[in-house]
Structures are given as C-alpha cells and as structure tokens.
Write an enzyme that holds these catalytic residues in place. Structure first.
Site, mmCIF file in Angstrom:
data_model
loop_
_atom_site.group_PDB
_atom_site.id
_atom_site.type_symbol
_atom_site.label_atom_id
_atom_site.label_comp_id
_atom_site.label_asym_id
_atom_site.label_seq_id
_atom_site.Cartn_x
_atom_site.Cartn_y
_atom_site.Cartn_z
ATOM 1 N N GLN A 289 -0.636 -8.303 3.254
ATOM 2 C CA GLN A 289 -1.060 -7.874 4.581
ATOM 3 C C GLN A 289 -1.765 -6.526 4.579
ATOM 4 O O GLN A 289 -2.457 -6.194 5.563
ATOM 5 C CB GLN A 289 0.152 -7.824 5.507
ATOM 6 C CG GLN A 289 0.796 -9.179 5.698
ATOM 7 C CD GLN A 289 1.971 -9.143 6.629
ATOM 8 O OE1 GLN A 289 3.114 -9.004 6.187
ATOM 9 N NE2 GLN A 289 1.739 -9.225 7.928
ATOM 10 N N HIS B 88 -9.521 -18.356 2.546
ATOM 11 C CA HIS B 88 -10.913 -18.590 2.085
ATOM 12 C C HIS B 88 -11.408 -19.977 2.449
ATOM 13 O O HIS B 88 -12.589 -20.279 2.266
ATOM 14 C CB HIS B 88 -11.011 -18.374 0.568
ATOM 15 C CG HIS B 88 -10.810 -16.948 0.145
ATOM 16 N ND1 HIS B 88 -10.605 -16.568 -1.160
ATOM 17 C CD2 HIS B 88 -10.770 -15.815 0.876
ATOM 18 C CE1 HIS B 88 -10.448 -15.256 -1.212
ATOM 19 N NE2 HIS B 88 -10.543 -14.772 0.008
ATOM 20 N N ASP C 119 -8.759 -10.092 2.139
ATOM 21 C CA ASP C 119 -9.575 -9.623 0.998
ATOM 22 C C ASP C 119 -9.605 -8.102 0.915
ATOM 23 O O ASP C 119 -9.544 -7.520 -0.159
ATOM 24 C CB ASP C 119 -11.021 -10.133 1.124
ATOM 25 C CG ASP C 119 -11.116 -11.625 0.842
ATOM 26 O OD1 ASP C 119 -12.238 -12.156 0.886
ATOM 27 O OD2 ASP C 119 -10.059 -12.245 0.575
ATOM 28 N N ARG D 147 9.745 0.331 2.849
ATOM 29 C CA ARG D 147 9.941 -1.044 2.392
ATOM 30 C C ARG D 147 8.570 -1.672 2.237
ATOM 31 O O ARG D 147 7.869 -1.869 3.211
ATOM 32 C CB ARG D 147 10.782 -1.841 3.402
ATOM 33 C CG ARG D 147 11.045 -3.258 2.912
ATOM 34 C CD ARG D 147 11.114 -4.280 4.028
ATOM 35 N NE ARG D 147 11.148 -5.630 3.466
ATOM 36 C CZ ARG D 147 10.960 -6.746 4.161
ATOM 37 N NH1 ARG D 147 10.736 -6.675 5.471
ATOM 38 N NH2 ARG D 147 10.982 -7.918 3.581
ATOM 39 N N HIS E 20 7.046 -11.622 -0.772
ATOM 40 C CA HIS E 20 6.742 -11.645 0.663
ATOM 41 C C HIS E 20 5.582 -12.617 0.878
ATOM 42 O O HIS E 20 4.515 -12.258 1.384
ATOM 43 C CB HIS E 20 6.397 -10.241 1.170
ATOM 44 C CG HIS E 20 6.570 -10.086 2.656
ATOM 45 N ND1 HIS E 20 7.333 -9.101 3.249
ATOM 46 C CD2 HIS E 20 6.069 -10.823 3.680
ATOM 47 C CE1 HIS E 20 7.281 -9.230 4.574
ATOM 48 N NE2 HIS E 20 6.527 -10.257 4.856
ATOM 49 N N ASN F 182 11.589 -12.474 1.357
ATOM 50 C CA ASN F 182 11.435 -12.181 2.777
ATOM 51 C C ASN F 182 11.431 -13.511 3.557
ATOM 52 O O ASN F 182 10.520 -14.319 3.419
ATOM 53 C CB ASN F 182 10.121 -11.448 3.040
ATOM 54 C CG ASN F 182 9.939 -11.183 4.521
ATOM 55 O OD1 ASN F 182 10.626 -10.339 5.090
ATOM 56 N ND2 ASN F 182 9.051 -11.921 5.159
ATOM 57 N N GLU F 183 12.463 -13.716 4.337
ATOM 58 C CA GLU F 183 12.526 -14.822 5.297
ATOM 59 C C GLU F 183 12.343 -16.205 4.655
ATOM 60 O O GLU F 183 11.349 -16.901 4.896
ATOM 61 C CB GLU F 183 11.488 -14.629 6.405
ATOM 62 C CG GLU F 183 11.626 -13.335 7.142
ATOM 63 C CD GLU F 183 10.766 -13.277 8.387
ATOM 64 O OE1 GLU F 183 10.081 -14.259 8.707
ATOM 65 O OE2 GLU F 183 10.789 -12.239 9.067
ATOM 66 N N ASN G 21 15.644 -9.235 9.807
ATOM 67 C CA ASN G 21 14.467 -9.016 10.654
ATOM 68 C C ASN G 21 14.778 -9.551 12.048
ATOM 69 O O ASN G 21 15.098 -10.731 12.197
ATOM 70 C CB ASN G 21 13.253 -9.771 10.092
ATOM 71 C CG ASN G 21 12.813 -9.206 8.753
ATOM 72 O OD1 ASN G 21 13.297 -8.171 8.315
ATOM 73 N ND2 ASN G 21 11.906 -9.907 8.100
ATOM 74 N N TYR H 177 13.186 -9.571 16.060
ATOM 75 C CA TYR H 177 12.087 -9.194 16.964
ATOM 76 C C TYR H 177 12.394 -9.571 18.404
ATOM 77 O O TYR H 177 12.059 -8.865 19.343
ATOM 78 C CB TYR H 177 10.782 -9.908 16.560
ATOM 79 C CG TYR H 177 10.161 -9.370 15.309
ATOM 80 C CD1 TYR H 177 10.481 -9.891 14.062
ATOM 81 C CD2 TYR H 177 9.262 -8.310 15.371
ATOM 82 C CE1 TYR H 177 9.909 -9.382 12.910
ATOM 83 C CE2 TYR H 177 8.676 -7.805 14.220
ATOM 84 C CZ TYR H 177 9.014 -8.354 12.988
ATOM 85 O OH TYR H 177 8.444 -7.858 11.849
ATOM 86 N N GLU I 109 12.870 -5.258 9.615
ATOM 87 C CA GLU I 109 11.711 -5.491 10.477
ATOM 88 C C GLU I 109 12.169 -5.543 11.921
ATOM 89 O O GLU I 109 13.159 -6.193 12.228
ATOM 90 C CB GLU I 109 10.992 -6.801 10.133
ATOM 91 C CG GLU I 109 10.267 -6.758 8.816
ATOM 92 C CD GLU I 109 9.478 -8.012 8.548
ATOM 93 O OE1 GLU I 109 9.023 -8.655 9.522
ATOM 94 O OE2 GLU I 109 9.348 -8.377 7.367
HETATM 95 C C1 GCO Z 1 7.603 -11.774 9.401
HETATM 96 C C2 GCO Z 1 6.923 -11.134 8.300
HETATM 97 C C3 GCO Z 1 5.917 -10.068 8.655
HETATM 98 C C4 GCO Z 1 5.162 -10.287 9.966
HETATM 99 C C5 GCO Z 1 5.907 -9.639 11.123
HETATM 100 C C6 GCO Z 1 5.144 -9.823 12.444
HETATM 101 O O1 GCO Z 1 8.740 -11.371 9.675
HETATM 102 O O2 GCO Z 1 7.029 -12.711 9.931
HETATM 103 O O3 GCO Z 1 7.904 -10.527 7.450
HETATM 104 O O4 GCO Z 1 5.040 -10.170 7.562
HETATM 105 O O5 GCO Z 1 3.884 -9.696 9.885
HETATM 106 O O6 GCO Z 1 7.140 -10.258 11.273
HETATM 107 O O7 GCO Z 1 5.017 -11.187 12.711
#
Ligand code: GCO
Length: 426
Positions: free
Chosen positions: A20, A40, A53, A78, A121, A165-166, A271, A273, A334
């Site tokens: 990212q 791509h 890219d 992190r 990730h 990650n996730e 994580n 949100y 996150e």
């Molecule tokens: C996720 C990923 C991140 C995302 C962030 C926003 O948790 O999806 O770890 O790479 O960019 O959560 O969506």
C-alpha cells in the site's frame, strides 16, 4: 470535556503495509505479487484503475515516513515486509530487499521507534498463487523458508512480529468472495497449520497474529443474545477460538469442518473499525449462513461505505475478548477513518479518533489488557480495491507530486497531544 487517561507505559504508533505504501513494484529484484497482477489487469477491478506501482514511494522515501512518525513522538511503527522483495522465485535471498528493510529498521531504531513487523499483509508472490497459493498445503514450507529468512535477517533488532494480517480477509476475500476462486477452508487450514506445530514460537520471541472484526449489536428486541453471540463467532470466534481457547476448539455454534488446534504466544493484534446491527437472521441452525446485518442510520459515515463510527463497539469488543479469552494481552494494530478527496482538514477523523481512544481508555479502566495502539494509517495509501479513492492517512499525500511530501492533517496535532499527555479529551 471529559479526560480519558492511559496507563503510563501505553505504546502509541501508526500502521502501514508494504504493497500500500512502497511503490518500486519491479525494482532491485522484487518479483511480482498477486496485487501487481490484479492491479495491472486490463479494466482491473480497482475502483479508479490505479496500482501500487508507485503509491507513496516509501521504498525511496522511507525517511519521510520515519520523520513523520518522529514528529508525532510515536514509539512504535507497525509496517509489513514484502515477501516478494525477500525471496526470488528460486527461493533465494534477494540481498537488495534485505538491505531496504535494514535501512527502515535501523532508521527507526536510530530515533527510538520500535519496529512491529507484519510478515504477511496480503502481497503473496504471484508464482506461489500459480501453485494454488494458500489453498496448497505446500505453501506452509514456502512460508517457513520466508519466516526463517526474516528471523535470521532482522530477528536481532525486531522483537515483536505479527505473522498474518487478517486471515479472514485474505482467505475468504481472496478465495471465497470472488477476488479469486479457490477454497476458503483449506486456506485457513494452511494458515493455522503454521501455528498448530508451534513453528513460530520455536523460532522466535514474541509472535502474534492480527485478527479483524466488527462488533455486533442487536438491531431490535426480536434479536436474541444467542444470535448476536453467533454473529461474533462468525466474525471473530471462528478465527480466535482455535488460538486462544485451551482446547483450541471451535465455538460450538460454528461446528466448522476445519480441524486446527493452534496455540498462541506473544501479543495478539486486533483490527477494529466499525460495528453492525444484527437483524433477525435466517434459520439460526444453519451454521454457514452469513448473519444478516446492517448499520444504524444514526452512525456517522466515512468516505468508505463499510466504515461508520461506533466507538461503543470498540469498548464492548474489548470486554467480549476479555470475557471469552481469559483477558489476553491485546494490541490495537488498526483503527481509523477515511476521507476523500485529499485534505488536511480531517475533522471527521479527529472526532473518530477522540471517541475511539476514549472508549479504549474506558475498556482498559474496566480491566482489558490493551497495551498498544497503532492508528491506520500513517499516510494516505493504496486502499486495495478502492485504489486512492479512500484515504486513511493522518498525513496526506499528493500522488502526482514526485517528491510525495507527507502533509500533516489535523489528526496529526491530535495524536501529538495524545502522545504528549497520555490522555484524550472528548
Ligand atoms: C485491512 C487492512 C488495511 C486496510 C485498512 C482500511 O484491515 O483491511 O489491514 O490494509 O487498508 O483496513 O481498509
């Protein structure tokens, strides 16, 4: 205004991920990842047709990231290492890839910032996906070679690692919901297999996994507690139980066919949100039906359709984890808000962060062992299928500026105050 304090040794930081932020997608021996391939493709599924890219060009401008972290006073960063920079297709070490991450790690340590490294990730080497990726049991051996290379190269300075990650996102999203087709359950089996044999705890110090979840609230009085709990098991229990619970068993409500028994050690990363409302579901006995969920119209929305602000969800989630998994040590790795278009006036993010830090403080006061928080994200970056149309940074980046300056948003001032005072005001 209310003041919410944090423990003296609480650790503050920011988070990012290799694909990212780095750019330099084909430089210095890096091999293609599945995200290079996906972005791509002609008329790719990426919303704005963009790619990683170049992104924020952290491969070249990593010192700008380190300065941005230092200016806030963060103590941990992190970030993730790209498998595709570390090993060639012949599974040989790519020294230039090692050199890059040495510069990042040494640069952080020189200014007193600890690296918290995510090993995976989502940027899988394409040649491994061509062999079936996470659905092929052979992936375990490839990942062990990769992990050994990371521990041998950086283990003297990196004390805390996050493996995946996730897994829910890259197994279900990658193999089950259409980004790619293959089987979900075998993908999970291979991910958890690496824990089942205690591979990581034998090799290295503190190694955790990073799980993501929403928190589930009942949509109305017709929704039973049992149904809400089932939703939490769909979203978190399915992935956390095998790790935390003593017998490593799946929550009975899941009756998953997956047979893993995993044990974890070290910090486990979470994580969070947003939350959702659980509506009266389909047949509760159907353990595979996804739970029918929605948002409360009063919840504030971000630039991302899936992201509404529910600070109480973080409080209740931390208590749920404390109650279900015997109060494990947790890092929030996150948590964040998105805005669009490029802006430094991110009042929505300032409010979101204030309110979520306050509920995290309340959860800690009520006994939850949360010891670190890394905001997602340090800078605006490539937001996967959304490209650059949803921006999560506390620093803005103009992706047409060849110098890619990291431009502080209002939320940088908030994080400076939180780090300085170790409290947040709401
Ligand atoms: C996720 C990923 C991140 C995302 C962030 C926003 O948790 O999806 O770890 O790479 O960019 O959560 O969506």
């Amino acid at each position: 205004a209310e003041i919410y304090n944090f423990p003296n040794n609480f650790i503050w930081g920011a988070a990012s991920a290799s694909y990212q932020i780095e750019g330099a997608w084909n430089v210095d021996g890096k091999i293609p990842s599945i995200w290079d391939t996906a972005s791509h493709k002609n008329n790719s599924s990426i919303r704005d047709g963009s790619t990683g890219d170049d992104a924020g060009m952290s491969y070249y401008y990593y010192e700008k990231d380190i300065q941005a972290l230092k200016d806030i006073g963060f103590e941990v960063y992190r970030f993730s290492i790209a498998w595709t920079r570390i090993l060639t297709k012949a599974n040989q070490v790519n020294q230039k890839g090692i050199d890059y991450y040495n510069k990042v790690i040494d640069g952080l340590l020189d200014v007193g910032i600890q690296p918290l490294v995510t090993m995976y990730h989502w940027d899988l080497p394409q040649y491994l996906q061509d062999l079936g990726g996470w659905t092929n049991p052979a992936i375990v051996k490839y990942f062990e070679v990769y992990a050994d290379t990371l521990f041998a190269s950086f283990g003297d300075r990196v004390e805390e690692w996050i493996t995946f990650n996730e897994p829910k996102t890259f197994c279900n999203g990658g193999y089950g919901e259409g980004w790619d087709a293959p089987e979900i359950k075998t993908a999970h089996a291979n991910v958890y297999h690496l824990y089942k044999n205690k591979y990581f705890t034998k090799q290295q110090g503190k190694v955790g996994i990073c799980l993501d979840t929403t928190f589930s609230f009942p949509a109305n009085e017709n929704v039973t507690d049992e149904l809400v709990d089932k939703a939490m098991h769909f979203s978190l229990g399915r992935y956390a139980n095998p790790i935390y619970s003593a017998d490593g068993d799946y929550p009975s409500v899941m009756r998953e066919a997956i047979d893993q028994r995993v044990k974890m050690k070290g910090e486990d990363a979470l994580n969070y949100y947003t939350s959702n409302l659980i509506k009266p579901s389909l047949n509760p006995a159907d353990s595979d039906s996804e739970i029918d969920s929605s948002f409360d119209p009063s919840w504030k929305r971000s630039a991302s359709s899936w992201l509404v602000s529910v600070p109480e969800g973080l409080y209740h989630l931390l208590l749920w984890i404390k109650d279900h998994y015997n109060n494990p040590l947790v890092y929030i790795t996150e948590n964040g808000w998105s805005d669009l278009p490029m802006t430094t006036e991110d009042d929505g993010r300032v409010e979101y962060l204030r309110e979520h830090l306050a509920t995290m403080s309340r959860a800690i006061t009520d006994g939850c062992r949360v010891e670190a928080y890394t905001v997602w994200s340090l800078t605006d970056n490539f937001e996967w299928m959304k490209g650059y149309t949803e921006r999560f940074g506390i620093y803005a980046i103009n992706f047409t500026d060849p110098e890619r300056p990291r431009i502080p948003k209002k939320s940088v001032d908030l994080m400076k105050q939180v780090v300085r005072d170790n409290f947040v005001e709401v």
